[in-house]
Design a protein around this motif. Structure first.
Motif, PDB file in Angstrom:
ATOM      1  N   UNK A 137       0.258  -7.433  -4.857  1.00 52.07           N
ATOM      2  CA  UNK A 137      -0.693  -6.413  -5.297  1.00 52.07           C
ATOM      3  C   UNK A 137      -0.197  -5.050  -4.824  1.00 52.07           C
ATOM      4  N   UNK A 138      -0.337  -4.050  -5.670  1.00 58.85           N
ATOM      5  CA  UNK A 138       0.042  -2.683  -5.323  1.00 58.85           C
ATOM      6  C   UNK A 138      -1.207  -1.818  -5.320  1.00 58.85           C
ATOM      7  N   UNK A 139      -1.486  -1.188  -4.164  1.00 60.51           N
ATOM      8  CA  UNK A 139      -2.696  -0.381  -4.013  1.00 60.51           C
ATOM      9  C   UNK A 139      -2.350   0.994  -3.463  1.00 60.51           C
ATOM     10  N   UNK A 140      -3.307   1.911  -3.612  1.00 62.23           N
ATOM     11  CA  UNK A 140      -3.180   3.280  -3.103  1.00 62.23           C
ATOM     12  C   UNK A 140      -3.979   3.400  -1.809  1.00 62.23           C
ATOM     13  N   UNK A 163      11.550  -3.479 -13.730  1.00 60.32           N
ATOM     14  CA  UNK A 163      11.189  -2.083 -13.514  1.00 60.32           C
ATOM     15  C   UNK A 163      11.663  -1.587 -12.155  1.00 60.32           C
ATOM     16  N   UNK A 164      11.523  -2.420 -11.133  1.00 62.06           N
ATOM     17  CA  UNK A 164      11.952  -2.031  -9.795  1.00 62.06           C
ATOM     18  C   UNK A 164      13.452  -1.822  -9.749  1.00 62.06           C
ATOM     19  N   UNK A 165      14.194  -2.725 -10.390  1.00 64.32           N
ATOM     20  CA  UNK A 165      15.652  -2.624 -10.374  1.00 64.32           C
ATOM     21  C   UNK A 165      16.151  -1.412 -11.148  1.00 64.32           C
ATOM     22  N   UNK A 166      15.382  -0.966 -12.130  1.00 64.60           N
ATOM     23  CA  UNK A 166      15.833   0.144 -12.966  1.00 64.60           C
ATOM     24  C   UNK A 166      15.110   1.451 -12.674  1.00 64.60           C
ATOM     25  N   UNK A 167      14.686   1.618 -11.419  1.00 66.60           N
ATOM     26  CA  UNK A 167      14.259   2.953 -11.033  1.00 66.60           C
ATOM     27  C   UNK A 167      12.802   3.140 -10.708  1.00 66.60           C
ATOM     28  N   UNK A 168      11.928   2.172 -11.000  1.00 63.67           N
ATOM     29  CA  UNK A 168      10.523   2.347 -10.630  1.00 63.67           C
ATOM     30  C   UNK A 168      10.421   2.467  -9.110  1.00 63.67           C
ATOM     31  N   UNK A 169       9.734   3.490  -8.619  1.00 64.76           N
ATOM     32  CA  UNK A 169       9.752   3.805  -7.192  1.00 64.76           C
ATOM     33  C   UNK A 169       8.721   3.037  -6.371  1.00 64.76           C
ATOM     34  N   UNK A 205       0.850  -1.193   0.000  1.00 64.10           N
ATOM     35  CA  UNK A 205       0.000   0.000   0.000  1.00 64.10           C
ATOM     36  C   UNK A 205       0.888   1.246   0.000  1.00 64.10           C
ATOM     37  N   UNK A 206       0.674   2.089  -1.005  1.00 67.71           N
ATOM     38  CA  UNK A 206       1.540   3.243  -1.197  1.00 67.71           C
ATOM     39  C   UNK A 206       0.692   4.470  -1.522  1.00 67.71           C
ATOM     40  N   UNK A 207       1.274   5.459  -2.187  1.00 67.98           N
ATOM     41  CA  UNK A 207       0.542   6.697  -2.466  1.00 67.98           C
ATOM     42  C   UNK A 207       0.221   6.866  -3.951  1.00 67.98           C
ATOM     43  N   UNK A 208       0.348   5.787  -4.727  1.00 62.58           N
ATOM     44  CA  UNK A 208      -0.046   5.812  -6.140  1.00 62.58           C
ATOM     45  C   UNK A 208      -1.014   4.657  -6.374  1.00 62.58           C
ATOM     46  N   UNK A 218      -1.036   2.160  -8.267  1.00 56.62           N
ATOM     47  CA  UNK A 218      -0.469   0.877  -8.651  1.00 56.62           C
ATOM     48  C   UNK A 218       0.804   1.123  -9.418  1.00 56.62           C
ATOM     49  N   UNK A 219       1.256   0.120 -10.133  1.00 59.71           N
ATOM     50  CA  UNK A 219       2.397   0.320 -11.018  1.00 59.71           C
ATOM     51  C   UNK A 219       1.897   1.004 -12.291  1.00 59.71           C
ATOM     52  N   UNK A 220       2.662   1.970 -12.744  1.00 55.11           N
ATOM     53  CA  UNK A 220       2.267   2.770 -13.900  1.00 55.11           C
ATOM     54  C   UNK A 220       3.252   2.569 -15.041  1.00 55.11           C
ATOM     55  N   UNK A 221       2.864   3.036 -16.206  1.00 53.26           N
ATOM     56  CA  UNK A 221       3.721   2.892 -17.381  1.00 53.26           C
ATOM     57  C   UNK A 221       4.973   3.746 -17.305  1.00 53.26           C
ATOM     58  N   UNK A 222       5.031   4.673 -16.349  1.00 46.49           N
ATOM     59  CA  UNK A 222       6.222   5.495 -16.111  1.00 46.49           C
ATOM     60  C   UNK A 222       6.018   6.223 -14.791  1.00 46.49           C
ATOM     61  N   UNK A 223       7.047   6.845 -14.304  1.00 47.70           N
ATOM     62  CA  UNK A 223       6.961   7.633 -13.074  1.00 47.70           C
ATOM     63  C   UNK A 223       6.053   8.838 -13.322  1.00 47.70           C
ATOM     64  N   UNK A 224       4.936   8.942 -12.613  1.00 43.83           N
ATOM     65  CA  UNK A 224       3.995  10.041 -12.881  1.00 43.83           C
ATOM     66  C   UNK A 224       4.562  11.415 -12.565  1.00 43.83           C
TER      67      UNK A 224
END
Length: 451
Positions: A283-286, A259-265, A228-231, A233-239
């Motif tokens: 699962x990634x949720x907001x 994606x995680x290893x190459x910079x996805x936050x 659980x984060x502040x976005x 889910x996973x997006x096509x790029x850093x918003x």
């Protein structure tokens, strides 16, 4: 059983923690284990306190300690009111910061910090936040139990980047967490923090709370791990870089790990591995939008040429050129032993008959590495490089997506290009200041033009 991990922004204050309680209340039938980060920004302040004290700025360090003390007391008070538990927790919080003040004085006297002492300080954030969150659950009538992460998360003594002992973690989790869940209770523990077999405090490195969640999920045979984060889910790029970034509803483990290893936050790079080994979906949720679709990370997902784009700045590129490399068995092995000796991971590698180029995420030991590499040939370094990762399970199915990616960059120089062995990550090394423009060009080509 499920594991629900809440990041710093999801436990930033009393209002955010109240949302956590509400989210978990609706999941009690799924038998949740809750893992929390420190209150948003607390870890950075804790490390700042230690560095200031060691640097002779004791007064500044003590002032920051009082700020953090007041913040934790204020949020606990807002959650618990004037209850007896509020008074007890307030005493615990004050005692923790009193101890931190004594540590700061010791750092000032010594004039330096050890990795072990840094871990002792950095762990304070999660140890306090987990106590506050557990108390908030109980205050609202839910049977939560604070579990000290150091009693479950067993690691070696590589302080600041400790490596978990998964077998021992499994035994401890089965003994300490599973019985609580079976009794209908909600275990709440801090992420990021662990301890050696002799119970010396360690940490898993920055972003390690996600890793903690995955390790615990694997240890208790969870049916799912929720981040659980502040976005959304996973997006096509850093918003923050690409406002038009789109939600990815389903992504494969391999793609998410790249994606995680190459910079996805959204995820810590190591998060995926324990889940993959056990076949546990992530699962990634907001937490601010708990009704959102989120992202499911699983073994399979629709096969696309490009799933997402990630960028990483502040990367160091090292190039070694040597005529001795030509047809020389074992040459590359000896070269990479240099990086192993200096405990430095290599990100991207390209080779030719007489040269090898690599990128480094951590340049802490760069001077020593360059000195050792000079014995093999001519060495050059570019300290201001950046990486672009174009990730998709179908990117290597043909040459079209790769050709489109290169064409999209236009005038932006490319210093290195590499297609991963799995064929799902096409990585480009460019100048650091071109990372954002490159991401914008690539996202427009692969996602916005089709929408």
């Amino acid at each position: 059983m499920i594991v629900c991990k809440f990041g710093g922004t999801s436990v930033a204050d009393a209002a955010a923690i109240s949302r956590v309680v509400e989210i978990i209340t609706n999941k009690q039938s799924e038998q949740p284990v809750v893992i929390v980060s420190a209150l948003g920004g607390a870890t950075n302040l804790l490390l700042d306190i230690a560095n200031k004290a060691a640097g002779g700025e004791l007064l500044s360090a003590l002032q920051l300690i009082e700020q953090l003390r007041d913040r934790h007391q204020r949020e606990a008070q807002a959650l618990l009111g004037g209850s007896t538990e509020a008074e007890e927790l307030s005493l615990d919080i004050s005692a923790t910061f009193d101890e931190l003040a004594h540590l700061a004085e010791a750092f000032r006297t010594l004039g330096y910090l050890t990795p072990r002492s840094l871990d002792a300080v950095a762990a304070i954030g999660e140890l306090l936040s987990s106590q506050i969150v557990a108390a908030a659950f109980r205050h609202q009538g839910h049977p939560a139990v604070f579990v000290d992460a150091r009693d479950v998360m067993r690691t070696n003594d590589f302080f600041t980047k400790a490596e978990p002992d998964t077998d021992e973690i499994r035994q401890l989790a089965q003994a300490r967490l599973v019985p609580l869940v079976q009794q209908g209770k909600i275990p709440v523990m801090g992420g990021f923090v662990g301890a050696t077999a002799s119970r010396v405090t360690t940490t898993l490195g920055r972003g390690g709370s996600d890793y903690s969640a995955s390790l615990i999920g694997a240890a208790i045979d969870a049916t799912g791990i929720e981040i659980w984060t502040d976005v959304d889910g996973m997006l096509t790029a850093d918003p923050r870089v690409i406002p038009a970034a789109q939600l990815i509803e389903r992504i494969s483990f391999d793609e998410a790990a790249e994606l995680a290893a190459f910079g996805a936050k959204v995820l810590h790079p190591a998060t995926i591995a324990p889940a993959v080994q056990r076949g546990i979906p992530v699962y990634v949720y907001n937490s601010r939008n708990p009704g959102g679709k989120g992202t499911m990370i699983a073994f399979d997902a629709p096969r696309l040429p490009v799933r997402a784009i990630a960028g990483k700045r502040a990367t160091t590129m090292v190039k070694l050129r040597s005529s001795r490399m030509l047809l020389a068995p074992g040459f590359l092995r000896r070269v990479f032993e240099v990086f192993e000796t200096h405990r430095t991971s290599v990100d991207v590698v390209t080779t030719s008959e007489v040269s090898v180029s690599v990128t480094l995420d951590d340049a802490t030991n760069l001077a020593s590495i360059l000195q050792d590499l000079a014995a093999f040939g001519d060495v050059s370094v570019s300290p201001r490089a950046g990486l672009i990762a174009i990730v998709g399970a179908g990117i290597s199915d043909g040459s079209l997506a790769i050709a489109q990616a290169i064409a999209a960059l236009g005038p932006i120089p490319i210093h290195m290009a590499s297609l991963s062995a799995t064929g799902i990550n096409f990585t480009l090394v460019i100048d650091d200041d071109q990372v954002i423009p490159a991401m914008q060009r690539l996202h427009a080509t692969f996602f916005e033009s089709a929408s």
